[in-house]
Design an enzyme around this catalytic site. Structure first.
Site, PDB file in Angstrom:
ATOM      1  N   GLY A  31       0.981  -1.292   0.332  1.00  0.00           N
ATOM      2  CA  GLY A  31      -0.112   0.002   0.402  1.00  0.00           C
ATOM      3  C   GLY A  31       0.781   1.097  -0.169  1.00  0.00           C
ATOM      4  O   GLY A  31       2.156   1.107  -0.461  1.00  0.00           O
ATOM      5  N   LEU A  33       0.438   3.405  -1.752  1.00  0.00           N
ATOM      6  CA  LEU A  33       0.977   3.609  -3.581  1.00  0.00           C
ATOM      7  C   LEU A  33       1.521   4.356  -4.234  1.00  0.00           C
ATOM      8  O   LEU A  33       1.132   5.991  -3.975  1.00  0.00           O
ATOM      9  CB  LEU A  33      -0.254   3.031  -4.156  1.00  0.00           C
ATOM     10  N   GLY A  36       5.122   4.427  -8.961  1.00  0.00           N
ATOM     11  CA  GLY A  36       5.963   2.925  -9.218  1.00  0.00           C
ATOM     12  C   GLY A  36       4.888   2.631  -9.152  1.00  0.00           C
ATOM     13  O   GLY A  36       5.599   1.571 -10.201  1.00  0.00           O
ATOM     14  N   HIS A  37       4.498   1.987  -8.070  1.00  0.00           N
ATOM     15  CA  HIS A  37       3.066   1.324  -7.800  1.00  0.00           C
ATOM     16  C   HIS A  37       3.272   1.070  -9.244  1.00  0.00           C
ATOM     17  O   HIS A  37       2.176  -0.137  -9.752  1.00  0.00           O
ATOM     18  CB  HIS A  37       2.820   0.815  -6.388  1.00  0.00           C
ATOM     19  N   GLN A 154      15.705  -8.080  -3.767  1.00  0.00           N
ATOM     20  CA  GLN A 154      14.681  -8.460  -3.468  1.00  0.00           C
ATOM     21  C   GLN A 154      13.543  -9.486  -4.547  1.00  0.00           C
ATOM     22  O   GLN A 154      13.302 -10.044  -4.693  1.00  0.00           O
ATOM     23  CB  GLN A 154      13.236  -7.410  -2.319  1.00  0.00           C
ATOM     24  N   SER A 187       7.594   4.203  -0.712  1.00  0.00           N
ATOM     25  CA  SER A 187       5.997   4.489   0.161  1.00  0.00           C
ATOM     26  C   SER A 187       6.310   5.536   1.197  1.00  0.00           C
ATOM     27  O   SER A 187       6.422   6.092   2.104  1.00  0.00           O
ATOM     28  CB  SER A 187       5.383   3.434   0.801  1.00  0.00           C
ATOM     29  N   ARG A 188       8.039   5.020   2.021  1.00  0.00           N
ATOM     30  CA  ARG A 188       8.441   5.542   3.144  1.00  0.00           C
ATOM     31  C   ARG A 188       8.375   6.940   2.696  1.00  0.00           C
ATOM     32  O   ARG A 188       9.115   7.924   3.992  1.00  0.00           O
ATOM     33  CB  ARG A 188      10.065   5.299   3.143  1.00  0.00           C
TER      34      ARG A 188
HETATM   35  O1  PAF Z   1       8.528  -4.614  -1.819  1.00  0.00           O
HETATM   36  C1  PAF Z   1       7.259  -4.983  -1.102  1.00  0.00           C
HETATM   37  O2  PAF Z   1       6.202  -3.985  -1.292  1.00  0.00           O
HETATM   38  C2  PAF Z   1       6.664  -5.791  -0.302  1.00  0.00           C
HETATM   39  O3  PAF Z   1       8.439  -6.116   0.326  1.00  0.00           O
HETATM   40  C3  PAF Z   1       5.930  -6.996  -0.920  1.00  0.00           C
HETATM   41  C4  PAF Z   1       6.648  -7.714  -2.010  1.00  0.00           C
HETATM   42  C5  PAF Z   1       4.582  -6.612  -1.424  1.00  0.00           C
HETATM   43  C6  PAF Z   1       5.954  -8.233   0.173  1.00  0.00           C
HETATM   44  O4  PAF Z   1       5.400  -7.829   1.447  1.00  0.00           O
END
Ligand code: PAF
Length: 281
Positions: A31, A33, A36-37, A154, A187-188
């Site tokens: 969330g 958002l 980027g999202h 990640q 988001s941060r």
């Molecule tokens: O990148 C993120 O927002 C989170 O690490 C993810 C991939 C949604 C997993 O909680």
């Protein structure tokens, strides 16, 4: 957009879609958002007949309880943004839906990805990411999962998870979305003051500096100069400035030792931990 909160409901809906051979694109998020999202969603919408976004702030991936508690939630705005972009389905589960039996999962064998860089500074973080993504992949069973390059490590971890699970899901990595200043969207960033946001651009400038000078300065020199510059620009502390092999994330010590290089930075400003990276070669 249809919003599902229960695993059973979204599972039945998606089973029918899979039966009619629809390609499912999946964008997992926590969330808050930002653009980027939305660029991940746009890629998914272009390439699939159905796009699913999930919003779930996953408690098991936060090594720092305070960071979890302070994680921004903007659900009304998120729903409006998803509607505007044309997302088909939002999965918005509770903790009980995702982790119904509260069991500790078997650890995922992530090799050195677990101990390097983010793994070193955020103990247990990637196990938590794997736990939730494993569960979400089981529920959504997407054709393609869309991830952002900002979370370089990640992306590698999720690729490894998919390989460990012998899953058919394809991973699509989208370039990091940036503010006009170059600051990576995150988001941060909501937690930064205007001054903090301006100062935080030093991470992006540092990455550009590394990329532009990697053939002229030793890697040790590059790292030292960048660390000094970040602290002078207002960063409180630095977890790492690293130049690593882009395929293994092992640190590299001289300019010639690897053909694929990536520079990665994690540092704190105004108490907020920011990460960013740039492929150098
Ligand atoms: O990148 C993120 O927002 C989170 O690490 C993810 C991939 C949604 C997993 O909680």
């Amino acid at each position: 957009m249809i919003i599902y909160k229960k695993v059973i409901d979204i599972s039945i809906f998606l089973k029918n879609k899979r039966r009619s051979k629809q390609d499912i694109g999946f964008v997992p998020t926590m969330g808050a958002l930002h653009k980027g999202h939305l660029s991940l969603l746009e890629n998914s919408l272009k390439e699939n007949s159905l796009t699913v976004c999930s919003i779930f702030v996953n408690p098991t991936q936060f090594n720092d309880k305070a960071d979890f508690e302070k994680y921004p939630t903007t659900i009304e705005d998120d729903i409006a943004a998803l509607e505007a972009v044309g997302c088909d389905v939002l999965f918005l589960p509770s903790v009980e839906e995702i982790y119904p039996d509260n069991l500790s999962p078997e650890p995922y064998d992530l090799g050195s990805l677990e101990t390097l860089l983010e793994g070193k500074y955020r103990s247990g973080h990637f196990q938590g990411v794997c736990q939730v993504v494993d569960r979400l992949l089981d529920i959504v069973q997407p054709t393609t999962i869309y991830l952002g390059q900002k979370d370089y490590q990640q992306c590698m971890v999720i690729q490894k998870l998919i390989q460990l699970k012998n899953s058919n899901t394809t991973v699509f990595i989208c370039p990091t979305a940036r503010e006009i200043t170059g600051l990576a969207m995150s988001s941060r960033n909501i937690r930064l003051s205007q001054h903090g946001k301006e100062a935080a651009v030093a991470i992006y400038n540092s990455l550009l500096f590394i990329k532009g000078n990697s053939n002229y300065l030793s890697l040790a020199d590059l790292k030292n100069k960048v660390e000094t510059k970040l602290l002078q620009s207002g960063f409180d502390s630095i977890d790492y400035v690293e130049i690593a092999d882009g395929t293994t994330l092992e640190s590299i010590s001289d300019n010639t030792s690897s053909s694929s290089k990536v520079a990665l930075i994690a540092a704190f400003i105004e108490g907020v931990r920011l990460i960013d990276n740039m492929v150098i070669s």
